[in-house]
Scaffold this active site. Structure first.
Site, mmCIF file in Angstrom:
data_model
loop_
_atom_site.group_PDB
_atom_site.id
_atom_site.type_symbol
_atom_site.label_atom_id
_atom_site.label_comp_id
_atom_site.label_asym_id
_atom_site.label_seq_id
_atom_site.Cartn_x
_atom_site.Cartn_y
_atom_site.Cartn_z
ATOM 1 N N ASP A 284 -0.537 -3.502 -9.755
ATOM 2 C CA ASP A 284 -0.608 -3.845 -11.178
ATOM 3 C C ASP A 284 -0.230 -5.302 -11.411
ATOM 4 O O ASP A 284 0.553 -5.870 -10.651
ATOM 5 C CB ASP A 284 0.336 -2.918 -11.962
ATOM 6 C CG ASP A 284 0.095 -2.988 -13.456
ATOM 7 O OD1 ASP A 284 -0.998 -3.423 -13.867
ATOM 8 O OD2 ASP A 284 1.000 -2.611 -14.217
ATOM 9 N N ASN B 215 -9.584 3.181 -16.216
ATOM 10 C CA ASN B 215 -10.124 1.813 -16.130
ATOM 11 C C ASN B 215 -11.588 1.721 -16.562
ATOM 12 O O ASN B 215 -12.079 0.634 -16.878
ATOM 13 C CB ASN B 215 -9.974 1.239 -14.708
ATOM 14 C CG ASN B 215 -8.561 0.876 -14.328
ATOM 15 O OD1 ASN B 215 -8.186 0.887 -13.160
ATOM 16 N ND2 ASN B 215 -7.728 0.540 -15.309
HETATM 17 C C1 FPP Z 1 -4.235 -3.819 -12.230
HETATM 18 O O1 FPP Z 1 -4.081 -5.062 -12.858
HETATM 19 C C2 FPP Z 1 -5.258 -3.826 -11.216
HETATM 20 C C3 FPP Z 1 -6.453 -3.176 -11.313
HETATM 21 C C4 FPP Z 1 -6.852 -2.407 -12.483
HETATM 22 C C5 FPP Z 1 -7.445 -3.197 -10.243
HETATM 23 C C6 FPP Z 1 -6.978 -3.450 -8.849
HETATM 24 C C7 FPP Z 1 -8.025 -4.231 -8.176
HETATM 25 C C8 FPP Z 1 -7.835 -5.155 -7.208
HETATM 26 C C9 FPP Z 1 -6.525 -5.415 -6.601
HETATM 27 C C10 FPP Z 1 -8.957 -6.019 -6.727
HETATM 28 C C11 FPP Z 1 -9.989 -5.417 -5.850
HETATM 29 C C12 FPP Z 1 -9.620 -4.182 -5.113
HETATM 30 C C13 FPP Z 1 -9.988 -3.937 -3.823
HETATM 31 C C14 FPP Z 1 -9.610 -2.644 -3.203
HETATM 32 C C15 FPP Z 1 -10.717 -4.897 -3.033
HETATM 33 P P1 FPP Z 1 -4.278 -5.143 -14.423
HETATM 34 O O2 FPP Z 1 -5.615 -5.674 -14.684
HETATM 35 O O3 FPP Z 1 -3.987 -3.817 -15.051
HETATM 36 O O4 FPP Z 1 -3.145 -6.167 -14.785
HETATM 37 P P2 FPP Z 1 -2.383 -6.295 -16.163
HETATM 38 O O5 FPP Z 1 -1.596 -5.020 -16.333
HETATM 39 O O6 FPP Z 1 -1.504 -7.468 -15.935
HETATM 40 O O7 FPP Z 1 -3.402 -6.504 -17.229
#
Ligand code: FPP
Length: 259
Positions: free
Chosen positions: A20, A68
């Site tokens: 996250d 998501n």
């Molecule tokens: C949370 O950050 C992360 C995600 C929803 C997606 C995770 C994806 C990756 C790490 C990139 C690609 C994945 C792979 C397996 C190659 P957020 O967007 O919720 O962050 P925030 O809470 O700060 O808005």
């Protein structure tokens, strides 16, 4: 990377991570959220490689939740593209390092190109045995449980399963994670104290580690800290300290069962 202080005999067998903070990482730098996901992809690569190096057997990554799908279309599209690129770029390394890829979640909702790339790498790496990487994609714990209940109900209706014989092993065997041991350690980055519908059944006895570090900044040093903290804990599985003194700890599995 120095692994000083890490006890190779007491490594978690299964580490699960709620990645996250990509969005916040980007926003804090005046960048587009997608830039945060791009940087987060590098953290994925680093943590997979380090896990393989130190001998973690199972690594689960919460890459895209059922919820998501409600994000803006351009962000969902960018995440799917990143995923596809990751699969294409990492497959050779997975073969070289003996890494098997698995996916949990409702694959039918993924775009055909991502599903195709995923299935190709899963098939290609299926005989690898050094480490298993589990990507949670279009996954939520409740959805997993819902699909498990439906499957069991259908089996019961068809007379293939006796409702009175259902036990915890039966349930575990019908979840997407069938055959994967329960996580010993659950890491969450970015400081939120939530499970966010990740593994629900599976984390009954997982040790939790929450760090304020945002996922794009979570690299070797931060991972090592999490593993060291895990090794400082004493897992009691509902038992007393005195009882544990009489049991050799490694003989308890991630569900607290004595083997
Ligand atoms: C949370 O950050 C992360 C995600 C929803 C997606 C995770 C994806 C990756 C790490 C990139 C690609 C994945 C792979 C397996 C190659 P957020 O967007 O919720 O962050 P925030 O809470 O700060 O808005």
């Amino acid at each position: 990377m120095e692994l000083d202080g890490l006890d190779k005999m007491r490594l978690p067998q299964h580490v699960a991570i709620i990645m996250d903070g990509n969005g916040r990482w980007a926003t804090a730098r005046g960048k587009n959220r997608i830039e945060g996901h791009r940087r987060g992809k590098t953290s994925v690569r680093v943590i997979v490689e380090m896990s393989r190096k130190i001998g973690i057997r199972f690594l689960s990554l919460y890459a895209f939740s059922t919820e998501n799908w409600y994000r803006p279309d351009d962000e969902v599209g960018a995440l799917m593209t990143l995923l596809e690129h990751y699969l294409a770029a990492e497959q050779a390394k997975m073969m070289r390092y003996g890494i098997r890829l698995l996916a949990v979640g409702d694959r039918s909702r993924l775009p055909a190109s991502v599903r195709g790339a995923l299935e190709k790498v899963i098939e290609l790496t299926s005989a690898n045995q050094r480490m298993t990487v589990v990507l949670a994609l279009s996954y939520s714990g409740r959805d997993d449980i819902l699909r498990m209940v439906k499957s069991l109900a259908h089996e019961a209706r068809a007379g293939k399963c006796d409702p009175d014989a259902i036990d915890e092993q039966t349930i575990a065997g019908y979840l997407d994670t069938a055959g994967i041991p329960d996580p010993d350690l659950l890491i969450r980055t970015s400081g939120e104290m939530r499970i966010s519908n990740f593994f629900l059944w599976q984390i009954a006895y997982s040790e939790m580690y929450v760090t304020s570090c945002l996922w794009p900044d979570f690299r070797e040093k931060e991972y090592l800290q999490a593993l060291l903290e895990y090794q400082r804990r004493r897992r009691r599985f509902g038992r007393t300290d005195e009882q544990l003194d009489e049991i050799v700890e490694p003989s308890l599995d991630a569900g607290g069962r004595q083997s």
